[in-house]
Design a protein around this motif. Structure first.
Motif, short mmCIF file in Angstrom:
data_model
loop_
_atom_site.label_atom_id
_atom_site.label_comp_id
_atom_site.label_asym_id
_atom_site.label_seq_id
_atom_site.Cartn_x
_atom_site.Cartn_y
_atom_site.Cartn_z
N GLU A 1 -2.88 6.65 10.36
CA GLU A 1 -4.35 6.65 10.47
C GLU A 1 -4.98 5.71 9.44
O GLU A 1 -5.94 5.00 9.72
CB GLU A 1 -4.87 8.07 10.27
CG GLU A 1 -6.38 8.19 10.27
CD GLU A 1 -6.84 9.61 9.99
OE1 GLU A 1 -7.84 9.76 9.27
OE2 GLU A 1 -6.19 10.56 10.47
N GLU A 2 -4.41 5.72 8.23
CA GLU A 2 -4.98 4.93 7.14
C GLU A 2 -4.68 3.44 7.28
O GLU A 2 -5.58 2.60 7.09
CB GLU A 2 -4.42 5.43 5.80
CG GLU A 2 -4.97 4.72 4.57
CD GLU A 2 -6.38 5.16 4.22
OE1 GLU A 2 -7.05 4.41 3.46
OE2 GLU A 2 -6.82 6.23 4.68
N TRP A 3 -3.43 3.10 7.62
CA TRP A 3 -3.03 1.69 7.58
C TRP A 3 -2.51 1.16 8.93
O TRP A 3 -2.32 -0.03 9.08
CB TRP A 3 -1.97 1.46 6.52
CG TRP A 3 -2.47 1.67 5.12
CD1 TRP A 3 -3.33 0.87 4.43
CD2 TRP A 3 -2.13 2.76 4.23
NE1 TRP A 3 -3.55 1.38 3.17
CE2 TRP A 3 -2.82 2.53 3.02
CE3 TRP A 3 -1.31 3.88 4.33
CZ2 TRP A 3 -2.72 3.39 1.93
CZ3 TRP A 3 -1.20 4.73 3.26
CH2 TRP A 3 -1.90 4.49 2.07
N GLY A 4 -2.23 2.06 9.87
CA GLY A 4 -1.79 1.63 11.20
C GLY A 4 -0.33 1.25 11.31
O GLY A 4 0.13 0.87 12.39
N ALA A 5 0.44 1.36 10.21
CA ALA A 5 1.83 0.95 10.24
C ALA A 5 2.57 1.57 9.06
O ALA A 5 1.95 2.19 8.17
CB ALA A 5 1.95 -0.57 10.19
N ALA B 1 0.87 -1.18 0.00
CA ALA B 1 0.00 0.00 0.00
C ALA B 1 0.91 1.22 0.00
O ALA B 1 1.97 1.22 0.64
CB ALA B 1 -0.90 0.00 1.23
N ILE B 2 0.50 2.27 -0.69
CA ILE B 2 1.40 3.39 -0.95
C ILE B 2 0.85 4.71 -0.43
O ILE B 2 -0.26 5.12 -0.80
CB ILE B 2 1.69 3.55 -2.46
CG1 ILE B 2 2.02 2.21 -3.11
CG2 ILE B 2 2.80 4.56 -2.67
CD1 ILE B 2 3.30 1.56 -2.63
N MET B 3 1.66 5.42 0.39
CA MET B 3 1.41 6.82 0.68
C MET B 3 2.20 7.61 -0.36
O MET B 3 3.42 7.67 -0.33
CB MET B 3 1.85 7.20 2.09
CG MET B 3 1.77 8.70 2.38
SD MET B 3 0.15 9.45 2.04
CE MET B 3 -0.75 8.99 3.52
N VAL B 4 1.47 8.16 -1.32
CA VAL B 4 2.07 8.89 -2.43
C VAL B 4 2.21 10.35 -2.03
O VAL B 4 1.21 11.04 -1.82
CB VAL B 4 1.18 8.79 -3.69
CG1 VAL B 4 1.81 9.57 -4.84
CG2 VAL B 4 0.95 7.34 -4.07
N THR B 5 3.43 10.84 -1.93
CA THR B 5 3.62 12.24 -1.57
C THR B 5 4.38 12.98 -2.66
O THR B 5 5.22 12.41 -3.34
CB THR B 5 4.37 12.40 -0.23
OG1 THR B 5 5.78 12.19 -0.43
CG2 THR B 5 3.85 11.45 0.83
N ASP B 6 4.03 14.24 -2.81
CA ASP B 6 4.68 15.09 -3.80
C ASP B 6 4.40 16.53 -3.41
O ASP B 6 3.39 16.82 -2.78
CB ASP B 6 4.15 14.80 -5.21
CG ASP B 6 5.05 15.34 -6.31
OD1 ASP B 6 5.81 14.53 -6.88
OD2 ASP B 6 5.02 16.56 -6.59
#
Length: 256
Positions: free
Chosen positions: A80-84, A33-38
């Motif tokens: 918050e979204e994935w817990g880890a 799962a990806i936290m995409v930041t830019d």
């Protein structure tokens, strides 16, 4: 999708385009799962949407890697979204076209702050959550210009070389300190890659390739997918005995 990173959560900077976007897509295909930041939220959202449409899990956040509160907010959103959180790719970077003689203080500060200090800030903010999640891995993006000066003329971008030259040593220092938290840290040094970071038309032209073939052993310009594959490997359990190294992905550029 594969299961190389199944169950893992990845945080990627500069993931709205180029190598960062391709890396986000690759890690998602590999099960993360990806936290995409830019710094550009619209681009980050485009990458996140592409991942979700392909059946993956992703969320987007606006992050300027010079802005610690923005990084902290994105890390909080990840928890918050994935817990880890298990994986970090420090990809965000930039260059300005300045020679030594016309390099300004502002240009120097901008490039050093994004390319080097930004990696420090993100790693320092992200590492505690990776440690709390049981450990994981970090990959920093460097370049062959951390080792050699690449120029087609008499001028360079010395601030860019200096910023990227610091990445391998930052990587080694973090590898030593974070080993106690079960976090491996490595970096990838791309060679000439066909992205908008460079003059895309030039590096993909016949004339441009003819020049680069003087250094390249693999007779083509690199692709973002080449870098994404190396990053995915270094983040994976297959690389569990690799720590603190810089891996050139450069078509043999540094061999000559």
């Amino acid at each position: 999708m594969t299961t190389v990173h199944d169950g893992k959560i990845a945080f990627i900077t500069g993931a709205g385009s180029g190598i960062g976007r391709e890396t986000a897509m690759r890690l998602a295909r590999d099960g993360a799962a990806i936290m995409v930041t830019d710094v550009n939220l619209e681009l980050a959202e485009s990458t996140a949407s592409a991942i979700v449409e392909a059946g993956g899990s992703a969320r987007a956040a606006a992050v300027d890697v010079r802005d610690r509160p923005a990084i902290e907010a994105a890390v909080d959103a990840t928890k918050e979204e994935w817990g880890a959180l298990h994986l970090l790719v420090n990809n965000a970077g930039l260059v300005t076209q300045h020679s030594f003689r016309d390099l300004t203080d502002d240009a120097w500060d901008l490039v050093l702050d994004v390319n080097l200090k930004g990696q420090f800030l993100v790693a320092q903010t992200v590492a505690p959550l990776i440690a709390a999640s049981g450990g994981g891995a970090i990959v920093n993006l460097s370049t062959v210009e951390a080792i050699v000066v690449v120029t087609s003329g008499a001028t360079t971008q010395p601030h860019y070389n200096a910023s990227k030259g610091g990445v391998p040593m930052l990587t080694k220092a973090l590898a030593i300190e974070l080993a106690q938290d079960n976090i491996r840290v490595n970096c990838v040094a791309p060679g000439p890659i066909a992205t908008d970071f460079f003059d895309y038309d030039l590096v993909t032209s016949d004339a441009g390739l003819d020049v680069m073939k003087q250094r390249l052993l693999v007779p083509r310009v690199g692709l973002p997918a080449d870098i994404a594959a190396a990053v995915s490997f270094l983040l994976s359990d297959d690389a569990s005995f690799i720590d603190g190294v810089q891996l050139p992905v450069d078509g043999g550029w540094l061999t000559r």
